[in-house]
Design a protein around this motif. Structure first.
Motif, PDB file in Angstrom:
ATOM      1  N   ARG A 134      -0.709  -6.664   4.137  1.00  0.00           N
ATOM      2  CA  ARG A 134      -0.031  -7.969   4.074  1.00  0.00           C
ATOM      3  C   ARG A 134       0.653  -8.349   5.654  1.00  0.00           C
ATOM      4  O   ARG A 134       0.606  -9.502   5.950  1.00  0.00           O
ATOM      5  N   VAL A 135       0.931  -7.257   5.902  1.00  0.00           N
ATOM      6  CA  VAL A 135       1.819  -7.303   7.490  1.00  0.00           C
ATOM      7  C   VAL A 135       0.781  -7.240   8.507  1.00  0.00           C
ATOM      8  O   VAL A 135       0.857  -8.003   9.438  1.00  0.00           O
ATOM      9  N   TYR A 136      -0.493  -6.455   8.520  1.00  0.00           N
ATOM     10  CA  TYR A 136      -1.171  -6.209   9.753  1.00  0.00           C
ATOM     11  C   TYR A 136      -2.534  -6.898   9.510  1.00  0.00           C
ATOM     12  O   TYR A 136      -3.414  -6.962  10.613  1.00  0.00           O
ATOM     13  N   GLY A 137      -2.871  -7.211   8.306  1.00  0.00           N
ATOM     14  CA  GLY A 137      -4.369  -7.761   8.159  1.00  0.00           C
ATOM     15  C   GLY A 137      -5.222  -6.849   7.677  1.00  0.00           C
ATOM     16  O   GLY A 137      -5.094  -5.676   7.313  1.00  0.00           O
ATOM     17  N   VAL A 138      -6.426  -7.234   7.362  1.00  0.00           N
ATOM     18  CA  VAL A 138      -7.762  -6.475   6.662  1.00  0.00           C
ATOM     19  C   VAL A 138      -8.054  -5.724   7.326  1.00  0.00           C
ATOM     20  O   VAL A 138      -8.370  -4.243   7.054  1.00  0.00           O
ATOM     21  N   ALA A 139      -8.321  -5.805   8.794  1.00  0.00           N
ATOM     22  CA  ALA A 139      -8.677  -4.721   9.725  1.00  0.00           C
ATOM     23  C   ALA A 139      -7.732  -3.465   9.786  1.00  0.00           C
ATOM     24  O   ALA A 139      -8.228  -2.355   9.799  1.00  0.00           O
ATOM     25  N   ALA A 140      -6.675  -3.924   9.941  1.00  0.00           N
ATOM     26  CA  ALA A 140      -5.742  -2.514   9.865  1.00  0.00           C
ATOM     27  C   ALA A 140      -5.582  -1.808   8.771  1.00  0.00           C
ATOM     28  O   ALA A 140      -5.670  -0.605   8.867  1.00  0.00           O
ATOM     29  N   VAL A 151      -6.422   2.250   8.256  1.00  0.00           N
ATOM     30  CA  VAL A 151      -5.735   3.208   7.592  1.00  0.00           C
ATOM     31  C   VAL A 151      -6.289   3.836   6.316  1.00  0.00           C
ATOM     32  O   VAL A 151      -6.111   4.929   5.933  1.00  0.00           O
ATOM     33  N   VAL A 152      -7.065   3.299   5.589  1.00  0.00           N
ATOM     34  CA  VAL A 152      -7.940   3.801   4.231  1.00  0.00           C
ATOM     35  C   VAL A 152      -8.930   4.601   4.975  1.00  0.00           C
ATOM     36  O   VAL A 152      -9.192   5.810   4.527  1.00  0.00           O
ATOM     37  N   LEU A 153      -9.542   4.377   5.974  1.00  0.00           N
ATOM     38  CA  LEU A 153     -10.510   5.374   6.538  1.00  0.00           C
ATOM     39  C   LEU A 153      -9.881   6.558   7.142  1.00  0.00           C
ATOM     40  O   LEU A 153     -10.444   7.664   6.943  1.00  0.00           O
ATOM     41  N   ALA A 154      -8.615   6.521   7.693  1.00  0.00           N
ATOM     42  CA  ALA A 154      -7.816   7.619   8.185  1.00  0.00           C
ATOM     43  C   ALA A 154      -7.481   8.499   6.895  1.00  0.00           C
ATOM     44  O   ALA A 154      -7.637   9.828   6.892  1.00  0.00           O
ATOM     45  N   VAL A 191      -8.665  -3.563  -0.543  1.00  0.00           N
ATOM     46  CA  VAL A 191      -8.461  -4.390   0.484  1.00  0.00           C
ATOM     47  C   VAL A 191      -9.008  -5.647   0.194  1.00  0.00           C
ATOM     48  O   VAL A 191      -8.531  -6.747   0.663  1.00  0.00           O
ATOM     49  N   ALA A 192     -10.294  -5.807  -0.259  1.00  0.00           N
ATOM     50  CA  ALA A 192     -10.897  -7.010  -0.475  1.00  0.00           C
ATOM     51  C   ALA A 192     -10.327  -8.005  -1.219  1.00  0.00           C
ATOM     52  O   ALA A 192     -10.123  -9.116  -0.937  1.00  0.00           O
ATOM     53  N   VAL A 193     -10.043  -7.406  -2.532  1.00  0.00           N
ATOM     54  CA  VAL A 193      -9.086  -8.018  -3.488  1.00  0.00           C
ATOM     55  C   VAL A 193      -8.106  -8.626  -2.981  1.00  0.00           C
ATOM     56  O   VAL A 193      -7.613  -9.870  -3.143  1.00  0.00           O
ATOM     57  N   PHE A 194      -7.185  -8.084  -2.132  1.00  0.00           N
ATOM     58  CA  PHE A 194      -5.827  -8.332  -1.585  1.00  0.00           C
ATOM     59  C   PHE A 194      -6.092  -9.624  -0.747  1.00  0.00           C
ATOM     60  O   PHE A 194      -5.242 -10.748  -0.784  1.00  0.00           O
TER      61      PHE A 194
END
Length: 206
Positions: free
Chosen positions: A49-55, A59-62, A105-108
């Motif tokens: 919501r705050v930083y976008g899909v790429a961000a 975070v998910v990959l981390a 992430v995609a659904v959001f």
């Protein structure tokens, strides 16, 4: 990347805590990890919501990398019946986390233009359902025993009443249903901190 650090640290903390607390039973059908892991969806949704899909994906990959490390460490620790993390559990955990979080992430993102609660609620419900299905199927289903023939998970296939009161089903199905129910409940509760955290971060960026 600096702005993503709080999200990455929060995700890492949740993953580590959940890997530890999953070893602690809570009642007959749950572990304490069932109450901490769903917070990962909250972190993902806030970042989205705050930083976008790429961000959010970063975070998910981390979190995925941290989870892989935790699983590796778990395979090296011997419990009463062998390693506390088996190959099937490691595979199920990693596949479930990555698939469910990226789907979240995609659904959001598809729903972000709607009312504020639609995107986090729908994405978490979908992601949580996929997470539960993948993890428990891969880790405990008898039909996937070929994944780790040397790991005897016959105990998970014992036929028992669903959650102690329903029709006869394999034990792992009851465990999955209990876990899924907690995820759904926390998805609703998490709307409150989601709203508050997003509001605070958005104000800071303004």
């Amino acid at each position: 990347m600096t702005r993503l650090l709080p999200g990455i640290l929060a995700m890492a903390a949740i993953v580590v805590a959940s890997n530890i607390l999953v070893q602690v039973l809570f009642g007959q059908w749950l572990t304490l990890g069932a109450f901490t892991y769903p917070l990962a969806f909250l972190v993902t949704d806030v970042m989205n919501r705050v930083y976008g899909v790429a961000a959010a994906r970063r975070v998910v990959l981390a979190g995925f990398v941290v989870g892989v490390i935790c699983s590796f460490i778990g395979t090296q620790i011997q419990g009463e019946f062998g390693p506390i993390v088996t190959l099937r559990i490691a595979m199920g955990s990693g596949l479930a986390f990555l698939s469910a979080q990226l789907l979240d992430v995609a659904v959001f993102d598809r729903l972000r233009a709607g009312r504020w609660w639609r995107a986090p609620l729908a994405s978490t419900l979908v992601g949580s359902s996929v997470d539960t299905l993948i993890f428990f199927s891969v880790a405990f289903s008898g039909t996937l025993a070929v994944l780790e023939p040397g790991n005897d998970v016959s105990w998970a296939g014992e036929m028992l009443p669903l959650l102690g009161v329903g029709p006869q089903v394999p034990l792992w199905v009851s465990l999955a249903l209990a876990d899924w129910s907690v995820k759904l409940a926390l998805a609703l509760i998490a709307l409150v901190p989601f709203r508050l955290i997003v509001g605070r971060l958005t104000a800071q960026l303004a």
